[in-house]
Design a protein around this motif. Structure first.
Motif, PDB file in Angstrom:
ATOM      1  N   GLU A   1       9.099  -0.772   7.615  1.00 41.46           N
ATOM      2  CA  GLU A   1       8.253  -1.932   7.361  1.00 41.46           C
ATOM      3  C   GLU A   1       6.899  -1.551   6.780  1.00 41.46           C
ATOM      4  O   GLU A   1       6.273  -2.357   6.091  1.00 41.46           O
ATOM      5  CB  GLU A   1       8.043  -2.738   8.653  1.00 41.46           C
ATOM      6  CG  GLU A   1       9.239  -3.584   9.064  1.00 41.46           C
ATOM      7  CD  GLU A   1       8.870  -4.603  10.128  1.00 41.46           C
ATOM      8  OE1 GLU A   1       7.884  -4.384  10.860  1.00 41.46           O
ATOM      9  OE2 GLU A   1       9.564  -5.630  10.218  1.00 41.46           O
ATOM     10  N   GLN A   2       6.410  -0.336   7.066  1.00 36.58           N
ATOM     11  CA  GLN A   2       5.087   0.058   6.580  1.00 36.58           C
ATOM     12  C   GLN A   2       5.143   0.337   5.083  1.00 36.58           C
ATOM     13  O   GLN A   2       5.943   1.128   4.605  1.00 36.58           O
ATOM     14  CB  GLN A   2       4.578   1.286   7.334  1.00 36.58           C
ATOM     15  CG  GLN A   2       3.114   1.590   7.052  1.00 36.58           C
ATOM     16  CD  GLN A   2       2.606   2.771   7.854  1.00 36.58           C
ATOM     17  OE1 GLN A   2       2.790   3.922   7.468  1.00 36.58           O
ATOM     18  NE2 GLN A   2       1.966   2.494   8.990  1.00 36.58           N
ATOM     19  N   ILE A   3       4.256  -0.320   4.351  1.00 39.67           N
ATOM     20  CA  ILE A   3       4.244  -0.215   2.891  1.00 39.67           C
ATOM     21  C   ILE A   3       2.854   0.213   2.437  1.00 39.67           C
ATOM     22  O   ILE A   3       1.853  -0.388   2.827  1.00 39.67           O
ATOM     23  CB  ILE A   3       4.632  -1.559   2.247  1.00 39.67           C
ATOM     24  CG1 ILE A   3       6.101  -1.891   2.588  1.00 39.67           C
ATOM     25  CG2 ILE A   3       4.421  -1.541   0.742  1.00 39.67           C
ATOM     26  CD1 ILE A   3       6.500  -3.299   2.268  1.00 39.67           C
ATOM     27  N   VAL A   4       2.799   1.266   1.639  1.00 36.95           N
ATOM     28  CA  VAL A   4       1.523   1.793   1.143  1.00 36.95           C
ATOM     29  C   VAL A   4       1.346   1.356  -0.303  1.00 36.95           C
ATOM     30  O   VAL A   4       2.159   1.680  -1.174  1.00 36.95           O
ATOM     31  CB  VAL A   4       1.487   3.330   1.236  1.00 36.95           C
ATOM     32  CG1 VAL A   4       0.153   3.851   0.696  1.00 36.95           C
ATOM     33  CG2 VAL A   4       1.682   3.784   2.683  1.00 36.95           C
ATOM     34  N   LEU A   5       0.276   0.615  -0.555  1.00 41.98           N
ATOM     35  CA  LEU A   5      -0.084   0.230  -1.914  1.00 41.98           C
ATOM     36  C   LEU A   5      -1.282   1.074  -2.326  1.00 41.98           C
ATOM     37  O   LEU A   5      -2.357   0.966  -1.744  1.00 41.98           O
ATOM     38  CB  LEU A   5      -0.431  -1.259  -1.986  1.00 41.98           C
ATOM     39  CG  LEU A   5       0.666  -2.239  -1.552  1.00 41.98           C
ATOM     40  CD1 LEU A   5       0.222  -3.676  -1.786  1.00 41.98           C
ATOM     41  CD2 LEU A   5       1.969  -1.969  -2.294  1.00 41.98           C
ATOM     42  N   SER A   6      -1.082   1.935  -3.311  1.00 47.13           N
ATOM     43  CA  SER A   6      -2.118   2.878  -3.721  1.00 47.13           C
ATOM     44  C   SER A   6      -2.271   2.882  -5.228  1.00 47.13           C
ATOM     45  O   SER A   6      -1.278   2.794  -5.964  1.00 47.13           O
ATOM     46  CB  SER A   6      -1.767   4.285  -3.223  1.00 47.13           C
ATOM     47  OG  SER A   6      -2.603   5.253  -3.799  1.00 47.13           O
ATOM     48  N   LYS A   7      -3.503   3.022  -5.695  1.00 48.64           N
ATOM     49  CA  LYS A   7      -3.781   3.071  -7.130  1.00 48.64           C
ATOM     50  C   LYS A   7      -3.152   4.303  -7.777  1.00 48.64           C
ATOM     51  O   LYS A   7      -2.974   4.356  -8.997  1.00 48.64           O
ATOM     52  CB  LYS A   7      -5.291   3.077  -7.376  1.00 48.64           C
ATOM     53  CG  LYS A   7      -5.992   4.308  -6.814  1.00 48.64           C
ATOM     54  CD  LYS A   7      -7.487   4.257  -7.044  1.00 48.64           C
ATOM     55  CE  LYS A   7      -8.161   5.509  -6.479  1.00 48.64           C
ATOM     56  NZ  LYS A   7      -9.622   5.485  -6.658  1.00 48.64           N
ATOM     57  N   ASP A   8      -2.821   5.304  -6.945  1.00 48.68           N
ATOM     58  CA  ASP A   8      -2.252   6.546  -7.488  1.00 48.68           C
ATOM     59  C   ASP A   8      -0.773   6.420  -7.846  1.00 48.68           C
ATOM     60  O   ASP A   8      -0.221   7.282  -8.522  1.00 48.68           O
ATOM     61  CB  ASP A   8      -2.437   7.692  -6.489  1.00 48.68           C
ATOM     62  CG  ASP A   8      -3.908   7.971  -6.203  1.00 48.68           C
ATOM     63  OD1 ASP A   8      -4.713   7.844  -7.149  1.00 48.68           O
ATOM     64  OD2 ASP A   8      -4.246   8.284  -5.053  1.00 48.68           O
ATOM     65  N   ASN A   9      -0.131   5.362  -7.338  1.00 45.39           N
ATOM     66  CA  ASN A   9       1.304   5.197  -7.588  1.00 45.39           C
ATOM     67  C   ASN A   9       1.592   3.769  -8.057  1.00 45.39           C
ATOM     68  O   ASN A   9       1.285   2.822  -7.323  1.00 45.39           O
ATOM     69  CB  ASN A   9       2.117   5.475  -6.310  1.00 45.39           C
ATOM     70  CG  ASN A   9       1.973   6.903  -5.839  1.00 45.39           C
ATOM     71  OD1 ASN A   9       2.243   7.841  -6.567  1.00 45.39           O
ATOM     72  ND2 ASN A   9       1.507   7.074  -4.607  1.00 45.39           N
ATOM     73  N   PRO A  10       2.168   3.611  -9.251  1.00 41.27           N
ATOM     74  CA  PRO A  10       2.557   2.266  -9.701  1.00 41.27           C
ATOM     75  C   PRO A  10       3.543   1.658  -8.701  1.00 41.27           C
ATOM     76  O   PRO A  10       4.416   2.348  -8.175  1.00 41.27           O
ATOM     77  CB  PRO A  10       3.231   2.520 -11.053  1.00 41.27           C
ATOM     78  CG  PRO A  10       2.760   3.872 -11.477  1.00 41.27           C
ATOM     79  CD  PRO A  10       2.517   4.655 -10.220  1.00 41.27           C
TER      80      PRO A  10
END
Length: 231
Positions: A160-169
């Motif tokens: 369920e944990q989702i990482v939204l990062s500028k380093d990865n599209p």
């Protein structure tokens, strides 16, 4: 001297905290796509087969509800000026679907899709039933109801944990699990299904009016057969 050191430490912490907060407010672009898992059933004798390999979905609104580990939670509703029409088998949509979403670690993301619009089918699935050599009958499933479907999004590992990062599209894929949708439908049901004439062709049509028993078995699985994966 000691006071100066303490003062510098406090200033550094404030600046670090401010920078960290800025990172959580910076948005990144998240694009959405729509697809499907095809279904193929084959009798043990291989004399008959049933396939669903084409489909389309109509979406009127999309709601995003994200709960972040750090930073404020994030929520928005996107109402399409023209209903979104997504080809599930070819991933072709009538419009681009992407949003600027604050980056961060999301412990939970829930999407709500309002499917259907006016008299259009919310979900349409197509395939074929081969009764034998050179005897193929098209199959058409039509779901014409307008309703909201809530989906707990997952990461590509299934968590369920989702990482939204500028380093990865980031791309979020809405997937219709057709094998799960047709879980309670067997080959004999398709063999014995009523056929209708559409444009002069014999078709196995499954909707609320024709082959209603089969339709109900499929419709009850709809909520549990739509997944969203962030990858």
């Amino acid at each position: 001297m000691k006071r100066e050191i303490i003062f510098l430490v406090v200033i550094f912490n404030l600046l670090f905290s401010s920078c960290e907060k800025d990172e959580y407010t910076k948005p990144i672009e998240v694009s959405f796509g729509f697809t499907m898992d095809s279904l193929q059933l084959t009798e043990s004798t291989k004399s008959s087969s049933f396939t669903i390999d084409k489909g389309s979905l109509v979406v009127e609104t999309l709601e995003f509800d994200g709960r972040r580990e750090q930073g404020d939670d994030y929520f928005f509703t996107s109402e399409f000026s023209t209903p979104l029409q997504a080809g599930l088998h070819n991933q072709i949509m009538n419009q681009n679907v992407s949003y600027d979403i604050p980056q961060g670690i999301y412990n939970r993301i829930e999407l709500t899709l309002s499917i259907g619009y006016g008299n259009e089918n919310a979900l349409c699935l197509e395939g074929n039933f081969n009764r034998g050599p050179f005897d193929e009958v098209p199959v058409l499933f039509e779901y014409a109801f307008q309703e909201q479907i809530r989906i707990n999004a997952r990461n590509k590992e299934g968590g369920e944990q989702i990482v939204l990062s500028k380093d990865n599209p980031v791309k979020a894929t809405v997937r219709i699990n057709v094998p799960n949708l047709f879980q309670f439908v067997n080959m004999n049901m398709i063999k014995n299904a009523e056929t209708v004439q559409i444009n002069g062709q014999e078709v196995i049509r499954i909707n609320k009016e024709t082959n209603n028993t089969i339709f109900n078995l499929i419709a009850t699985k709809l909520d549990n057969s739509i997944q969203v994966v962030f990858e």
